[in-house]
Motif scaffolding. Structure first.
Motif, PDB file in Angstrom:
ATOM      1  N   UNK A  97      42.688  39.986  23.320  1.00 42.30           N
ATOM      2  CA  UNK A  97      43.766  39.929  24.314  1.00 42.30           C
ATOM      3  C   UNK A  97      43.205  40.106  25.722  1.00 42.30           C
ATOM      4  N   UNK A  98      42.247  41.014  25.865  1.00 46.82           N
ATOM      5  CA  UNK A  98      41.628  41.234  27.178  1.00 46.82           C
ATOM      6  C   UNK A  98      40.863  39.991  27.630  1.00 46.82           C
ATOM      7  N   UNK A  99      40.131  39.358  26.708  1.00 48.46           N
ATOM      8  CA  UNK A  99      39.388  38.143  27.043  1.00 48.46           C
ATOM      9  C   UNK A  99      40.329  36.986  27.384  1.00 48.46           C
ATOM     10  N   UNK A 100      41.448  36.883  26.675  1.00 42.70           N
ATOM     11  CA  UNK A 100      42.432  35.843  26.989  1.00 42.70           C
ATOM     12  C   UNK A 100      43.001  36.044  28.384  1.00 42.70           C
ATOM     13  N   UNK A 101      43.253  37.289  28.728  1.00 45.21           N
ATOM     14  CA  UNK A 101      43.770  37.595  30.055  1.00 45.21           C
ATOM     15  C   UNK A 101      42.755  37.184  31.121  1.00 45.21           C
ATOM     16  N   UNK A 102      41.491  37.513  30.899  1.00 55.88           N
ATOM     17  CA  UNK A 102      40.444  37.127  31.850  1.00 55.88           C
ATOM     18  C   UNK A 102      40.312  35.605  31.925  1.00 55.88           C
ATOM     19  N   UNK A 130      41.006  30.505  34.816  1.00 54.28           N
ATOM     20  CA  UNK A 130      41.598  29.167  34.885  1.00 54.28           C
ATOM     21  C   UNK A 130      42.408  29.004  36.160  1.00 54.28           C
ATOM     22  N   UNK A 131      43.180  30.017  36.497  1.00 58.07           N
ATOM     23  CA  UNK A 131      43.975  29.957  37.723  1.00 58.07           C
ATOM     24  C   UNK A 131      43.064  29.906  38.948  1.00 58.07           C
ATOM     25  N   UNK A 132      42.013  30.692  38.932  1.00 58.09           N
ATOM     26  CA  UNK A 132      41.050  30.682  40.032  1.00 58.09           C
ATOM     27  C   UNK A 132      40.370  29.312  40.138  1.00 58.09           C
ATOM     28  N   UNK A 133      40.040  28.721  39.008  1.00 56.40           N
ATOM     29  CA  UNK A 133      39.433  27.393  38.989  1.00 56.40           C
ATOM     30  C   UNK A 133      40.395  26.352  39.574  1.00 56.40           C
ATOM     31  N   UNK A 134      41.650  26.446  39.219  1.00 55.06           N
ATOM     32  CA  UNK A 134      42.654  25.522  39.750  1.00 55.06           C
ATOM     33  C   UNK A 134      42.759  25.658  41.269  1.00 55.06           C
TER      34      UNK A 134
END
Length: 93
Positions: free
Chosen positions: A58-63, A68-72
């Motif tokens: 769950x922690x890795x999914x959050x990261x 992904x948002x930062x990449x966008x």
């Protein structure tokens, strides 16, 4: 008084006839306890491992979502910079 004496004697005989825990029964009790521990301890261990592994996932999914948002956003900034450079290049020509 004979009834009281008979009752006292029968109670005394009953108390004397009480049997303590024999060695065989004690060993059987320990074997049963050992079998229960053999069955339950691995289940507790694996449940614990599954919990902590799912917590890590769950922690890795959050990261991953943050990245992904930062990449966008970086892609969007890059597009803006490219567009800006094209406009500046067109103006300088």
């Amino acid at each position: 008084m004979t009834d009281k004496e008979n009752l006292l004697q029968s109670n005394t005989r009953r108390v004397k006839n009480e049997e303590n825990l024999s060695f065989k029964k004690l060993i059987i009790g320990y074997i049963i306890l050992f079998i229960i521990l053999i069955i339950t301890l691995p289940k507790v261990y694996f449940s614990n491992e599954i919990y902590y592994t799912s917590k890590d996932i769950a922690e890795l999914k959050s990261k991953l979502n943050v990245l992904k948002e930062e990449h966008r956003l970086l892609k969007q900034d890059l597009e803006f910079i490219r567009y800006k450079n094209q406009i500046i290049d067109n103006m300088s020509d």
